[in-house]
Design a protein around this motif. Structure first.
Motif, mmCIF file in Angstrom:
data_model
loop_
_atom_site.group_PDB
_atom_site.id
_atom_site.type_symbol
_atom_site.label_atom_id
_atom_site.label_comp_id
_atom_site.label_asym_id
_atom_site.label_seq_id
_atom_site.Cartn_x
_atom_site.Cartn_y
_atom_site.Cartn_z
ATOM 1 N N ALA A 1 0.755 -1.248 -0.002
ATOM 2 C CA ALA A 1 -0.056 0.004 0.071
ATOM 3 C C ALA A 1 0.746 1.112 -0.041
ATOM 4 N N GLY A 2 0.376 2.277 -0.555
ATOM 5 C CA GLY A 2 0.960 3.779 -0.560
ATOM 6 C C GLY A 2 0.953 4.162 1.034
ATOM 7 N N ALA A 3 -0.215 3.968 1.561
ATOM 8 C CA ALA A 3 -0.542 4.293 2.993
ATOM 9 C C ALA A 3 -1.577 3.419 3.526
ATOM 10 N N MET A 4 -1.609 3.216 4.723
ATOM 11 C CA MET A 4 -2.733 3.029 5.673
ATOM 12 C C MET A 4 -2.909 4.095 6.753
ATOM 13 N N VAL A 5 -4.159 4.895 6.662
ATOM 14 C CA VAL A 5 -4.051 6.025 7.336
ATOM 15 C C VAL A 5 -5.364 6.177 7.980
ATOM 16 N N ASP A 6 -5.300 6.997 9.362
ATOM 17 C CA ASP A 6 -6.392 6.997 10.213
ATOM 18 C C ASP A 6 -6.498 5.823 11.305
ATOM 19 N N MET A 7 -6.622 6.138 12.726
ATOM 20 C CA MET A 7 -6.667 5.270 13.469
ATOM 21 C C MET A 7 -8.062 4.465 13.350
ATOM 22 N N PHE A 8 -7.951 2.772 14.090
ATOM 23 C CA PHE A 8 -9.069 2.320 14.405
ATOM 24 C C PHE A 8 -9.741 2.792 15.530
ATOM 25 N N ASP B 1 -0.531 4.099 9.744
ATOM 26 C CA ASP B 1 -1.090 4.298 11.305
ATOM 27 C C ASP B 1 -1.672 2.835 11.865
ATOM 28 N N CYS B 2 -0.934 2.422 12.841
ATOM 29 C CA CYS B 2 -1.289 1.103 13.448
ATOM 30 C C CYS B 2 -1.819 1.427 15.086
ATOM 31 N N VAL B 3 -3.111 2.083 15.111
ATOM 32 C CA VAL B 3 -3.325 2.910 16.387
ATOM 33 C C VAL B 3 -4.830 2.637 16.596
ATOM 34 N N VAL B 4 -5.264 2.407 17.882
ATOM 35 C CA VAL B 4 -6.763 2.792 18.441
ATOM 36 C C VAL B 4 -6.724 3.908 19.086
ATOM 37 N N SER B 5 -7.839 4.311 19.213
ATOM 38 C CA SER B 5 -8.167 5.514 19.872
ATOM 39 C C SER B 5 -7.740 5.544 21.309
ATOM 40 N N CYS C 1 5.493 7.349 11.447
ATOM 41 C CA CYS C 1 4.495 6.230 11.581
ATOM 42 C C CYS C 1 3.896 6.173 12.984
ATOM 43 N N GLN C 2 2.743 6.064 13.294
ATOM 44 C CA GLN C 2 2.252 6.010 14.635
ATOM 45 C C GLN C 2 1.702 4.606 14.931
#
Length: 429
Positions: free
Chosen positions: A256-263, A295-299, A338-339
């Motif tokens: 992927a170019g990017a995976m963005v925004d958190m779960f 972004d590999c993050v949850v809120s 990256c987050q």
């Protein structure tokens, strides 16, 4: 159905067209007296054919409307037929639509069960929907939306199990509410928000994506999922956007170019053998470019629900994004890149190359093994056991405010000029 989808469905008014050979050569269904009579009367059809399928070929179904309102279609094989206008059926079971067209159509049933759409096309914005039923399949179909405005998308949406196999298309909402699978598809920009909230109740979908290619922006924003599995697939931009996942997220073999925004929420996140190149996510109209990668993050409020995070064989590219770090209620530095959030029980980074990352690790156990980077921030992380093995963070490591109960740093390679910050931390190297 969400209020947005209900609104879109109401807007799916008949749209007449004279393009395409099917309509030009098709015969009005009313001019096929036997087929028309059996189609309009289910009991007559059962008496005449039993369990055999009624076959209807090269039929023009006109504007639909009241002629077919609340009818039940069962055991029918439509071949090379065209449907345009509004069709609101009560039930559809054991039907096949082969090489059919739905130009600008609003084609719905209260329930569809064992229905196959084979090599059929919408030709532009259309609405093919059913809130109930099971086992709806689209095979080698094209959903050809024309308008890139998200508010002008059509919708292919089903409350029961639905699969999309070797399909193509763009500028459409292509999704479902139950078990939803995408296999061997090639899409442009689509909206793929699965699951929904309706009449005070959440409906969670189980989504799998296998061997698909997505160009443009794939929006999964605000999905409500039991689990999400993506394997061997390619994306330009995968936009997660506060998707709520009750269970597990697995990405394997993703490019992927990017995976963005958190779960919004997830129980576990596992990413294996995947590459996120780092691409500009701003539209061409913007005067500046913003490169994003992963972004590999949850809120933050759901962080304690994230039990496990595993990244193995992950490679990331340039990422200009970052988070503002707060230490002792005061703004500290800005960590770019990256987050990535850790799991409460387990966090593993193995065989990864992530040039710049903000690592938010509130974990009982963290293993960093064969990890290559230029800069990494661990600011304010709270870790039970932290182990480094063959870890190469060449330029800078920020441990500001980090608390670790047990540290094994023998595998943290030291470099000339490497900057290590430990203000407010109990880490001693």
């Amino acid at each position: 159905m969400t209020s947005r989808r209900r609104f879109l469905a109401l807007l799916g008014i008949a749209s007449l067209t004279t393009t395409g050979c099917t309509r030009m050569t098709a015969k009005k269904i009313e001019e096929m007296p036997r087929e028309y009579a059996l189609l309009m009367d289910p009991e007559k059809r059962r008496k005449a054919l039993g369990d055999q399928r009624l076959k209807i070929s090269s039929a023009d179904f006109g504007l639909g409307g009241t002629d077919f309102y609340k009818l039940e279609w069962e055991n029918i094989h439509f071949y090379d037929c065209i449907f345009y206008g509004v069709f609101h059926l009560s039930r559809m079971r054991n039907c096949v639509f082969e090489h059919c067209q739905f130009p600008g159509s609003n084609f719905q049933a209260s329930a569809m069960e064992d229905v196959l759409f084979l090599r059929s096309d919408t030709m532009r914005r259309a609405y093919l929907m059913a809130p109930g039923g099971k086992n709806v399949r689209f095979v080698e179909c094209d959903f050809g939306g024309k308008n890139p405005d998200l508010n002008q998308y059509g919708a292919i949406y089903f409350g029961g199990d639905v699969s999309y196999e070797r399909c193509t298309g763009q500028y459409m909402d292509i999704s479902g509410n139950s078990i939803v699978s995408y296999r061997d598809c090639k899409f442009g920009s689509i909206y793929a928000s699965n699951g929904t909230f309706d009449n005070g109740k959440w409906y969670y979908a189980t989504v799998s994506i296998d061997n698909c290619t997505f160009k443009g922006n794939t929006k999964m924003s605000r999905s409500s999922l039991t689990s999400l599995t993506i394997r061997n697939s390619k994306f330009d931009i995968l936009e997660i956007g506060q998707s709520d996942v009750q269970g597990d997220v697995l990405l394997e073999g993703v490019q992927a170019g990017a995976m963005v925004d958190m779960f919004a929420n997830a129980r576990s996140i596992t990413i294996r053998n995947s590459r996120f190149r780092g691409v500009n996510v701003n539209s061409e109209e913007n005067y500046y470019k913003l490169y994003r990668s992963l972004d590999c993050v949850v809120s933050q409020e759901n962080q304690r629900s994230l039990i496990s995070v595993v990244l193995e064989g992950v490679e990331c590219g340039r990422d200009d994004e970052g988070i503002y770090d707060v230490v002792d209620n005061r703004l500290s530095n800005v960590a770019r890149g990256c987050q990535i959030m850790g799991g409460q029980d387990t966090t593993v980074f193995r065989n990864c190359t992530i040039p710049n990352a903000s690592l938010l690790l509130e974990s009982a156990s963290v293993l960093i093994d064969n990890y290559n980077a230029e800069k990494s921030s661990f600011v304010t992380s709270k870790i039970g056991s932290l182990t480094f093995r063959n870890t190469n963070i060449i330029k800078a490591i920020d441990f500001t405010g980090v608390q670790v109960q047990k540290l094994d740093a023998k595998g943290l390679v030291r470099y000339t000029g490497q900057q290590i910050l430990t203000d407010g931390s109990n880490i001693q190297l």
